[in-house]
Every structure is written in structure tokens, then in C-alpha cells.
Enzyme design. Structure first.
Site, mmCIF file in Angstrom:
data_model
loop_
_atom_site.group_PDB
_atom_site.id
_atom_site.type_symbol
_atom_site.label_atom_id
_atom_site.label_comp_id
_atom_site.label_asym_id
_atom_site.label_seq_id
_atom_site.Cartn_x
_atom_site.Cartn_y
_atom_site.Cartn_z
ATOM 1 N N GLY A 1 0.828 -1.188 0.000
ATOM 2 C CA GLY A 1 0.000 0.000 0.000
ATOM 3 C C GLY A 1 0.867 1.242 0.000
ATOM 4 O O GLY A 1 2.063 1.180 0.329
ATOM 5 N N GLN B 1 3.217 9.906 1.511
ATOM 6 C CA GLN B 1 4.502 9.187 1.392
ATOM 7 C C GLN B 1 5.266 9.578 0.129
ATOM 8 O O GLN B 1 6.455 9.282 0.020
ATOM 9 C CB GLN B 1 4.273 7.671 1.378
ATOM 10 C CG GLN B 1 3.808 7.122 2.720
ATOM 11 C CD GLN B 1 3.669 5.614 2.644
ATOM 12 O OE1 GLN B 1 2.656 5.105 2.176
ATOM 13 N NE2 GLN B 1 4.681 4.907 3.094
ATOM 14 N N CYS C 1 6.587 -0.509 6.799
ATOM 15 C CA CYS C 1 6.142 0.668 6.052
ATOM 16 C C CYS C 1 7.271 1.093 5.126
ATOM 17 O O CYS C 1 8.429 1.091 5.528
ATOM 18 C CB CYS C 1 5.823 1.788 7.045
ATOM 19 S SG CYS C 1 5.357 3.342 6.278
ATOM 20 N N LEU C 2 6.918 1.464 3.905
ATOM 21 C CA LEU C 2 7.939 1.900 2.945
ATOM 22 C C LEU C 2 8.655 3.167 3.423
ATOM 23 O O LEU C 2 9.772 3.440 3.011
ATOM 24 C CB LEU C 2 7.306 2.137 1.568
ATOM 25 C CG LEU C 2 6.720 0.897 0.885
ATOM 26 C CD1 LEU C 2 5.998 1.289 -0.404
ATOM 27 C CD2 LEU C 2 7.790 -0.146 0.607
ATOM 28 N N HIS D 1 -3.594 0.922 7.800
ATOM 29 C CA HIS D 1 -2.245 1.507 7.815
ATOM 30 C C HIS D 1 -2.172 2.739 6.905
ATOM 31 O O HIS D 1 -1.668 3.793 7.309
ATOM 32 C CB HIS D 1 -1.249 0.421 7.370
ATOM 33 C CG HIS D 1 0.169 0.891 7.259
ATOM 34 N ND1 HIS D 1 1.167 0.401 8.073
ATOM 35 C CD2 HIS D 1 0.761 1.780 6.425
ATOM 36 C CE1 HIS D 1 2.311 1.000 7.752
ATOM 37 N NE2 HIS D 1 2.094 1.831 6.748
ATOM 38 N N GLU D 2 -2.698 2.602 5.688
ATOM 39 C CA GLU D 2 -2.585 3.708 4.718
ATOM 40 C C GLU D 2 -3.474 4.884 5.118
ATOM 41 O O GLU D 2 -3.075 6.041 4.976
ATOM 42 C CB GLU D 2 -2.942 3.241 3.302
ATOM 43 C CG GLU D 2 -2.063 2.125 2.736
ATOM 44 C CD GLU D 2 -0.569 2.352 2.913
ATOM 45 O OE1 GLU D 2 -0.130 3.518 2.904
ATOM 46 O OE2 GLU D 2 0.161 1.356 3.070
ATOM 47 N N HIS E 1 -1.911 7.095 7.616
ATOM 48 C CA HIS E 1 -0.938 8.035 7.041
ATOM 49 C C HIS E 1 -1.582 9.385 6.735
ATOM 50 O O HIS E 1 -0.919 10.420 6.819
ATOM 51 C CB HIS E 1 -0.384 7.489 5.719
ATOM 52 C CG HIS E 1 0.837 6.623 5.867
ATOM 53 N ND1 HIS E 1 2.035 7.093 6.357
ATOM 54 C CD2 HIS E 1 1.052 5.318 5.553
ATOM 55 C CE1 HIS E 1 2.929 6.115 6.342
ATOM 56 N NE2 HIS E 1 2.362 5.022 5.862
HETATM 57 ZN ZN ZN Z 1 3.210 3.174 5.676
#
Ligand code: ZN
Length: 168
Positions: free
Chosen positions: A46, A51, A90-91, A132-133, A136
């Protein structure tokens, strides 16, 4: 389409609240296309617009069939009482994993890239990714929610020790 840089933890952008999308214009289409390409390149589950440095309420979530769901102005309208615990990454937080309970199922209301509203039921990994997304978009990262944070190396070591114990 173009790859965009993924913003990393420590950058204040990740802590800001994203604004709703009101104009479903070419900029949003380009943003979503670039996010798809960036997510594919990073091999993630995701990605949220902040991000890639854009404070707009847009996320992409990979569903359990590997399809990309484009969610504009997403809202979780229902979550199951049943939760599942797993190690999450997480990226934007490279090399760290945290243990986190998330609802096993969620219903997400969102708009597509043209502004059309829809609702989607998500389970398991996809439900986790959606939570999670969407976090953000309000500046929340999984490291804020977990009580157990490990580096990837620590986690690998721990899990292999556990499986060795299970073999005894
Ligand atoms: Zn993340």
C-alpha cells in the site's frame, strides 16, 4: 507516469494531516498513476499520497487478489471486533517492523479517480493495509501504535529462534 521519491520517517510531511480531494482533475490522475508505479517499483502492499510528499487524501491498497484499489477520500465506516496481530512494516520506515493488532475486516467508503463513490469490504492483509494507509492521511505511523518495534534483522533472528523452539 513517473516514479516518485518515497518520503522517509523524520520528514515532517509524514506527520501532517492530508486535505480531501475536491477537484478530480488531471493532477489527481497523474498522482494516482505515479503512486501505482512507485508502489509497484517498491513492491509494497500500500501507499499513501503523503509518502510521496503530497498532502492529499489518496491511498492505494493492494487487495488479497493482488489488485490495486485506488481510494480517494477513504473512510473506514465499519471494523470487525475481531482483530488479528501481525508484524507490520512501512515503505517510509525502512528496516523496522512492529507488532500490531488490527481489525480482521473493515468496510471502506471512498471515491474513485473520477469522483464516483463506492464501498469496499476488505479482510485480513488488505484490511490491515487499508488501516495503515488511512492512518498516514492523519500523520499517524505504525511506530506510534506498536508496543514492540524490531529491526528486520532482530525480527528474523527472533522468528527463526521461535521456529527452532517449535521443532524441539
Ligand atoms: Zn506506511
Amino acid at each position: 507516469m513517473a516514479l516518485r521519491n518515497i518520503v522517509k520517517i523524520g520528514d515532517p510531511l509524514l506527520r501532517k494531516k492530508s486535505r480531501p480531494v475536491t477537484d478530480f482533475n488531471e493532477r489527481i490522475t497523474t498522482l494516482i498513476d505515479d503512486m501505482r508505479e512507485t508502489l509497484t517499483d517498491a513492491n509494497g502492499l500500500g501507499l499513501a499520497a503523503p509518502q510521496v510528499g503530497v498532502l492529499r487524501r489518496v491511498v492505494i491498497v493492494v487487495n488479497n487478489d493482488g489488485e490495486y484499489l485506488e481510494l480517494v477520500n477513504p473512510e473506514i465506516t465499519a471494523r470487525s471486533q475481531e482483530t488479528v496481530g501481525a508484524y507490520e512494516g512501512c515503505l517510509s520506515v525502512p528496516d523496522e517492523r512492529g507488532y500490531l493488532e488490527r481489525p480482521r475486516k473493515v468496510i471502506v467508503k471512498a471515491q474513485d479517480r473520477t469522483g464516483k463513490s463506492f464501498s469496499v469490504n476488505l479482510e485480513d492483509m488488505a484490511a490491515r493495509a487499508a488501516c495503515h494507509e488511512i492512518d498516514h492521511l492523519d500523520g499517524t505511523l505504525f511506530v506510534d501504535l506498536t508496543t514492540e518495534l524490531y529491526t528486520e534483522e532482530e525480527l528474523d533472528r527472533m522468528l527463526s529462534e521461535q521456529s527452532e523452539e517449535n521443532e524441539d
